[in-house]
Design an enzyme around this catalytic site. Structure first.
Site, PDB file in Angstrom:
ATOM      1  N   ASP A 123       9.633   7.064  -2.596  1.00 54.09           N
ATOM      2  CA  ASP A 123       8.719   7.870  -3.407  1.00 54.09           C
ATOM      3  C   ASP A 123       8.595   7.286  -4.813  1.00 54.09           C
ATOM      4  OD1 ASP A 123       7.017   9.908  -4.033  1.00 54.09           O
ATOM      5  OD2 ASP A 123       8.543  11.471  -4.115  1.00 54.09           O
ATOM      6  N   ASN A 155       0.027  12.391   3.915  1.00 57.74           N
ATOM      7  CA  ASN A 155      -0.467  11.259   3.102  1.00 57.74           C
ATOM      8  C   ASN A 155      -1.845  10.795   3.556  1.00 57.74           C
ATOM      9  OD1 ASN A 155       2.782   9.601   2.832  1.00 57.74           O
ATOM     10  ND2 ASN A 155       1.852  11.129   1.499  1.00 57.74           N
TER      11      ASN A 155
HETATM   12  C1  FPP Z   1       5.149   7.412  -2.139  1.00 58.74           C
HETATM   13  O1  FPP Z   1       4.662   7.156  -3.431  1.00 58.74           O
HETATM   14  C2  FPP Z   1       4.823   6.342  -1.236  1.00 58.74           C
HETATM   15  C3  FPP Z   1       3.910   6.436  -0.215  1.00 58.74           C
HETATM   16  C4  FPP Z   1       3.134   7.634   0.045  1.00 58.74           C
HETATM   17  C5  FPP Z   1       3.636   5.309   0.672  1.00 58.74           C
HETATM   18  C6  FPP Z   1       4.769   4.367   0.920  1.00 58.74           C
HETATM   19  C7  FPP Z   1       4.195   3.039   1.102  1.00 58.74           C
HETATM   20  C8  FPP Z   1       4.746   1.888   0.700  1.00 58.74           C
HETATM   21  C9  FPP Z   1       6.086   1.803   0.103  1.00 58.74           C
HETATM   22  C10 FPP Z   1       4.004   0.592   0.818  1.00 58.74           C
HETATM   23  C11 FPP Z   1       3.547   0.194   2.174  1.00 58.74           C
HETATM   24  C12 FPP Z   1       4.567   0.296   3.229  1.00 58.74           C
HETATM   25  C13 FPP Z   1       4.968  -0.711   4.033  1.00 58.74           C
HETATM   26  C14 FPP Z   1       5.915  -0.421   5.138  1.00 58.74           C
HETATM   27  C15 FPP Z   1       4.492  -2.091   3.869  1.00 58.74           C
HETATM   28  P1  FPP Z   1       3.608   8.183  -4.054  1.00 58.74           P
HETATM   29  O2  FPP Z   1       2.270   7.550  -3.931  1.00 58.74           O
HETATM   30  O3  FPP Z   1       3.731   9.519  -3.419  1.00 58.74           O
HETATM   31  O4  FPP Z   1       4.116   8.182  -5.522  1.00 58.74           O
HETATM   32  P2  FPP Z   1       3.949   9.367  -6.586  1.00 58.74           P
HETATM   33  O5  FPP Z   1       4.680  10.553  -6.036  1.00 58.74           O
HETATM   34  O6  FPP Z   1       4.597   8.795  -7.805  1.00 58.74           O
HETATM   35  O7  FPP Z   1       2.464   9.574  -6.763  1.00 58.74           O
END
Ligand code: FPP
Length: 255
Positions: free
Chosen positions: A17, A65
Protein backbone atom coordinates in the site's frame (compact mmCIF):
# COMPACT_ATOMS: atom_id res chain seq x y z
CA UNK A 1 19.50 -6.09 11.11
CA UNK A 2 19.86 -9.81 11.87
CA UNK A 3 17.43 -12.65 11.43
CA UNK A 4 17.64 -16.33 12.31
CA UNK A 5 17.48 -18.54 9.23
CA UNK A 6 16.13 -21.46 11.29
CA UNK A 7 13.00 -19.55 12.32
CA UNK A 8 11.92 -18.09 9.00
CA UNK A 9 8.23 -17.60 8.29
CA UNK A 10 7.29 -20.22 5.73
CA UNK A 11 4.72 -17.97 4.10
CA UNK A 12 4.78 -14.15 3.94
CA UNK A 13 1.79 -12.21 2.63
CA UNK A 14 2.06 -8.51 1.78
CA UNK A 15 -0.51 -5.75 1.32
CA UNK A 16 1.49 -3.37 -0.85
CA UNK A 17 0.00 0.00 0.00
CA UNK A 18 1.03 3.60 -0.51
CA UNK A 19 1.96 3.95 -4.20
CA UNK A 20 -0.44 6.91 -4.56
CA UNK A 21 0.86 8.72 -1.47
CA UNK A 22 4.46 8.10 -2.56
CA UNK A 23 3.65 9.74 -5.90
CA UNK A 24 2.03 12.70 -4.13
CA UNK A 25 5.07 13.14 -1.89
CA UNK A 26 7.24 13.26 -5.00
CA UNK A 27 4.80 15.56 -6.81
CA UNK A 28 4.31 13.11 -9.68
CA UNK A 29 1.26 11.26 -11.02
CA UNK A 30 -0.21 8.16 -9.32
CA UNK A 31 0.75 5.98 -12.25
CA UNK A 32 4.43 6.71 -11.76
CA UNK A 33 3.92 5.70 -8.13
CA UNK A 34 2.62 2.31 -9.30
CA UNK A 35 5.62 2.01 -11.64
CA UNK A 36 7.96 2.48 -8.73
CA UNK A 37 5.76 0.00 -6.80
CA UNK A 38 6.32 -2.58 -9.53
CA UNK A 39 10.10 -2.16 -9.08
CA UNK A 40 9.65 -2.79 -5.37
CA UNK A 41 7.77 -6.01 -6.29
CA UNK A 42 10.76 -7.24 -8.31
CA UNK A 43 13.12 -6.47 -5.44
CA UNK A 44 11.01 -8.11 -2.73
CA UNK A 45 10.56 -11.30 -4.79
CA UNK A 46 14.35 -11.55 -5.18
CA UNK A 47 14.96 -10.82 -1.50
CA UNK A 48 12.47 -13.45 -0.33
CA UNK A 49 14.02 -16.00 -2.66
CA UNK A 50 17.53 -15.15 -1.42
CA UNK A 51 16.52 -15.39 2.23
CA UNK A 52 14.79 -18.74 1.65
CA UNK A 53 11.12 -17.85 2.09
CA UNK A 54 9.05 -20.66 0.56
CA UNK A 55 5.80 -18.80 -0.13
CA UNK A 56 5.22 -15.15 -0.94
CA UNK A 57 1.70 -13.85 -1.61
CA UNK A 58 1.27 -10.29 -2.87
CA UNK A 59 -2.02 -8.38 -2.89
CA UNK A 60 -1.51 -6.79 -6.31
CA UNK A 61 -5.12 -5.87 -7.13
CA UNK A 62 -8.33 -6.12 -5.11
CA UNK A 63 -11.77 -6.48 -6.70
CA UNK A 64 -12.42 -2.92 -5.45
CA UNK A 65 -9.24 -1.55 -7.10
CA UNK A 66 -10.81 -2.39 -10.47
CA UNK A 67 -13.33 0.41 -9.81
CA UNK A 68 -10.59 3.09 -9.89
CA UNK A 69 -10.47 5.56 -12.80
CA UNK A 70 -10.01 3.83 -16.13
CA UNK A 71 -6.55 5.28 -16.82
CA UNK A 72 -5.27 3.95 -13.48
CA UNK A 73 -6.73 0.47 -14.06
CA UNK A 74 -5.25 0.42 -17.58
CA UNK A 75 -1.87 1.52 -16.24
CA UNK A 76 -1.95 -1.28 -13.64
CA UNK A 77 -2.73 -3.78 -16.43
CA UNK A 78 0.21 -2.46 -18.47
CA UNK A 79 2.52 -2.77 -15.46
CA UNK A 80 1.39 -6.34 -14.86
CA UNK A 81 1.88 -7.11 -18.52
CA UNK A 82 5.41 -5.67 -18.42
CA UNK A 83 6.18 -7.46 -15.18
CA UNK A 84 5.19 -10.80 -16.67
CA UNK A 85 7.15 -10.20 -19.90
CA UNK A 86 10.29 -8.98 -18.18
CA UNK A 87 10.35 -11.24 -15.14
CA UNK A 88 9.44 -14.63 -16.56
CA UNK A 89 13.08 -15.49 -17.37
CA UNK A 90 14.14 -14.44 -13.89
CA UNK A 91 11.38 -16.53 -12.29
CA UNK A 92 12.58 -19.55 -14.26
CA UNK A 93 16.22 -18.91 -13.39
CA UNK A 94 15.36 -18.56 -9.72
CA UNK A 95 13.08 -21.65 -9.87
CA UNK A 96 10.07 -19.66 -8.69
CA UNK A 97 6.59 -20.93 -9.44
CA UNK A 98 3.97 -18.29 -10.23
CA UNK A 99 0.36 -18.82 -9.20
CA UNK A 100 -2.64 -16.52 -8.79
CA UNK A 101 -5.71 -16.18 -6.62
CA UNK A 102 -8.71 -14.04 -7.53
CA UNK A 103 -10.71 -13.85 -10.71
CA UNK A 104 -8.28 -13.32 -13.59
CA UNK A 105 -11.23 -13.20 -16.02
CA UNK A 106 -11.63 -9.58 -14.86
CA UNK A 107 -8.16 -8.64 -16.15
CA UNK A 108 -7.33 -7.51 -19.66
CA UNK A 109 -7.19 -10.38 -22.16
CA UNK A 110 -3.44 -10.15 -22.78
CA UNK A 111 -2.59 -10.06 -19.06
CA UNK A 112 -4.84 -13.07 -18.53
CA UNK A 113 -3.15 -14.98 -21.37
CA UNK A 114 0.33 -14.11 -20.11
CA UNK A 115 -0.61 -15.20 -16.61
CA UNK A 116 -1.91 -18.54 -17.86
CA UNK A 117 1.30 -19.08 -19.84
CA UNK A 118 3.53 -18.01 -16.94
CA UNK A 119 1.68 -20.31 -14.53
CA UNK A 120 2.04 -23.24 -16.92
CA UNK A 121 5.68 -22.68 -17.72
CA UNK A 122 6.73 -22.26 -14.06
CA UNK A 123 4.51 -25.05 -12.70
CA UNK A 124 7.44 -27.38 -11.90
CA UNK A 125 9.56 -24.78 -10.07
CA UNK A 126 9.91 -25.58 -6.40
CA UNK A 127 12.23 -23.10 -4.70
CA UNK A 128 9.51 -20.58 -3.94
CA UNK A 129 5.86 -20.10 -4.79
CA UNK A 130 4.93 -16.53 -5.71
CA UNK A 131 1.17 -16.01 -5.57
CA UNK A 132 -0.30 -12.83 -7.01
CA UNK A 133 -3.72 -11.91 -5.67
CA UNK A 134 -5.42 -10.24 -8.66
CA UNK A 135 -9.02 -9.11 -8.69
CA UNK A 136 -9.11 -10.87 -5.34
CA UNK A 137 -11.47 -10.48 -2.37
CA UNK A 138 -11.46 -12.70 0.73
CA UNK A 139 -15.21 -12.67 1.28
CA UNK A 140 -15.89 -13.67 -2.33
CA UNK A 141 -13.36 -16.48 -2.02
CA UNK A 142 -15.11 -17.84 1.10
CA UNK A 143 -18.55 -17.42 -0.45
CA UNK A 144 -17.58 -19.28 -3.65
CA UNK A 145 -16.05 -22.07 -1.58
CA UNK A 146 -19.30 -22.40 0.39
CA UNK A 147 -21.37 -22.46 -2.80
CA UNK A 148 -19.15 -25.13 -4.35
CA UNK A 149 -19.41 -27.24 -1.20
CA UNK A 150 -23.19 -26.99 -1.22
CA UNK A 151 -23.17 -28.10 -4.87
CA UNK A 152 -20.95 -31.05 -3.96
CA UNK A 153 -23.23 -31.99 -1.06
CA UNK A 154 -26.27 -31.82 -3.33
CA UNK A 155 -24.43 -33.83 -5.98
CA UNK A 156 -23.47 -36.48 -3.41
CA UNK A 157 -19.68 -35.99 -3.81
CA UNK A 158 -19.31 -35.06 -0.12
CA UNK A 159 -21.44 -35.45 3.02
CA UNK A 160 -22.36 -32.63 5.39
CA UNK A 161 -20.82 -34.36 8.41
CA UNK A 162 -17.50 -34.88 6.59
CA UNK A 163 -16.88 -31.13 6.40
CA UNK A 164 -14.10 -29.86 8.64
CA UNK A 165 -11.67 -26.94 8.45
CA UNK A 166 -9.17 -28.87 6.32
CA UNK A 167 -11.84 -29.75 3.80
CA UNK A 168 -13.14 -26.18 3.74
CA UNK A 169 -9.57 -24.96 3.13
CA UNK A 170 -9.33 -27.22 0.10
CA UNK A 171 -12.30 -25.43 -1.48
CA UNK A 172 -10.49 -22.08 -1.25
CA UNK A 173 -8.26 -20.79 -4.04
CA UNK A 174 -5.27 -21.09 -1.73
CA UNK A 175 -5.77 -24.86 -1.49
CA UNK A 176 -2.36 -26.48 -1.03
CA UNK A 177 -0.67 -23.31 0.31
CA UNK A 178 0.12 -23.13 4.02
CA UNK A 179 -1.58 -20.26 5.87
CA UNK A 180 0.54 -17.09 6.00
CA UNK A 181 2.80 -16.90 9.06
CA UNK A 182 3.45 -13.19 8.62
CA UNK A 183 1.38 -10.41 7.03
CA UNK A 184 3.15 -7.16 6.19
CA UNK A 185 1.15 -4.04 5.37
CA UNK A 186 2.97 -0.91 4.30
CA UNK A 187 2.01 2.78 4.44
CA UNK A 188 0.79 3.04 8.04
CA UNK A 189 -2.70 1.65 7.48
CA UNK A 190 -3.93 -0.87 10.06
CA UNK A 191 -6.42 -2.94 8.09
CA UNK A 192 -6.74 -6.37 6.53
CA UNK A 193 -8.81 -5.00 3.60
CA UNK A 194 -10.55 -8.26 2.66
CA UNK A 195 -7.25 -10.13 2.14
CA UNK A 196 -6.97 -13.86 2.98
CA UNK A 197 -9.65 -13.65 5.67
CA UNK A 198 -9.94 -17.38 6.36
CA UNK A 199 -6.20 -18.04 6.02
CA UNK A 200 -5.04 -15.31 8.43
CA UNK A 201 -6.73 -16.70 11.55
CA UNK A 202 -3.34 -17.06 13.33
CA UNK A 203 -1.09 -14.91 11.15
CA UNK A 204 1.28 -12.48 12.86
CA UNK A 205 0.55 -8.94 11.68
CA UNK A 206 3.27 -6.39 10.97
CA UNK A 207 2.53 -2.80 10.02
CA UNK A 208 5.10 -0.29 8.83
CA UNK A 209 4.85 3.39 7.88
CA UNK A 210 7.16 2.81 4.88
CA UNK A 211 5.30 3.45 1.62
CA UNK A 212 5.38 0.46 -0.74
CA UNK A 213 7.69 2.03 -3.38
CA UNK A 214 10.26 2.64 -0.61
CA UNK A 215 10.04 -0.90 0.81
CA UNK A 216 13.55 -2.45 0.72
CA UNK A 217 15.25 -5.68 1.78
CA UNK A 218 16.16 -3.96 5.06
CA UNK A 219 12.42 -3.39 5.75
CA UNK A 220 11.66 -7.02 4.95
CA UNK A 221 14.37 -8.15 7.38
CA UNK A 222 12.93 -5.85 10.07
CA UNK A 223 9.50 -7.45 9.59
CA UNK A 224 10.98 -10.95 9.78
CA UNK A 225 13.00 -10.02 12.89
CA UNK A 226 9.82 -8.73 14.56
CA UNK A 227 8.04 -11.99 13.65
CA UNK A 228 10.90 -14.01 15.15
CA UNK A 229 10.53 -12.23 18.48
CA UNK A 230 6.91 -13.23 18.85
CA UNK A 231 5.61 -16.29 20.60
CA UNK A 232 2.96 -17.98 18.49
CA UNK A 233 0.67 -19.80 20.88
CA UNK A 234 -2.24 -20.67 18.58
CA UNK A 235 -4.58 -20.32 21.57
CA UNK A 236 -2.42 -22.51 23.87
CA UNK A 237 -0.19 -21.47 26.80
CA UNK A 238 3.59 -20.97 26.64
CA UNK A 239 4.43 -24.18 28.53
CA UNK A 240 2.60 -26.29 25.96
CA UNK A 241 4.74 -25.09 23.09
CA UNK A 242 7.68 -26.97 21.68
CA UNK A 243 10.28 -24.22 22.13
CA UNK A 244 12.71 -24.06 19.28
CA UNK A 245 15.80 -22.39 20.65
CA UNK A 246 18.20 -23.23 17.88
CA UNK A 247 21.12 -20.82 17.73
CA UNK A 248 23.14 -19.76 14.73
CA UNK A 249 21.96 -19.39 11.17
CA UNK A 250 22.03 -15.62 11.42
CA UNK A 251 21.29 -13.62 8.23
CA UNK A 252 22.41 -9.98 8.24
CA UNK A 253 21.04 -7.23 6.00
CA UNK A 254 24.38 -6.85 4.22
CA UNK A 255 24.48 -10.61 3.33
C1 FPP B 1 -1.73 0.35 -3.38
O1 FPP B 1 -1.34 1.69 -3.51
C2 FPP B 1 -1.30 -0.43 -4.51
C3 FPP B 1 -2.14 -0.95 -5.47
C4 FPP B 1 -3.58 -0.72 -5.46
C5 FPP B 1 -1.63 -1.74 -6.58
C6 FPP B 1 -0.40 -2.55 -6.32
C7 FPP B 1 0.35 -2.60 -7.57
C8 FPP B 1 1.69 -2.59 -7.67
C9 FPP B 1 2.59 -2.64 -6.51
C10 FPP B 1 2.35 -2.51 -9.01
C11 FPP B 1 2.03 -3.57 -10.00
C12 FPP B 1 2.09 -4.95 -9.48
C13 FPP B 1 2.85 -5.95 -9.98
C14 FPP B 1 2.71 -7.31 -9.42
C15 FPP B 1 3.80 -5.73 -11.08
P1 FPP B 1 -2.48 2.81 -3.55
O2 FPP B 1 -2.64 3.21 -4.97
O3 FPP B 1 -3.72 2.32 -2.89
O4 FPP B 1 -1.77 3.91 -2.72
P2 FPP B 1 -2.47 5.05 -1.85
O5 FPP B 1 -3.27 4.37 -0.79
O6 FPP B 1 -1.31 5.81 -1.31
O7 FPP B 1 -3.29 5.87 -2.82
Amino acid sequence: MEINRYKLPQHIAIIMDGNGRWAKQHAIGRIRGHKKGAQAVRAVVRSCREIGIKHLTLFALSTENLGRPKEEVNALMTLLDEYLSKELNELQKQEIRLTTIGNIDNLSANVKDKLIQAKESTADNQRMILTLALSYGGRDEIMFAAKKMIQDINGGQIKLNEIDQDMFGRYLQTSGLPDPDLLIRTSGEYRISNFLLWQMAYTELYFTDVLWPDFKKEDLLKAIASYQQRERRFGLISEQLDQNNEQGGIIRSQD
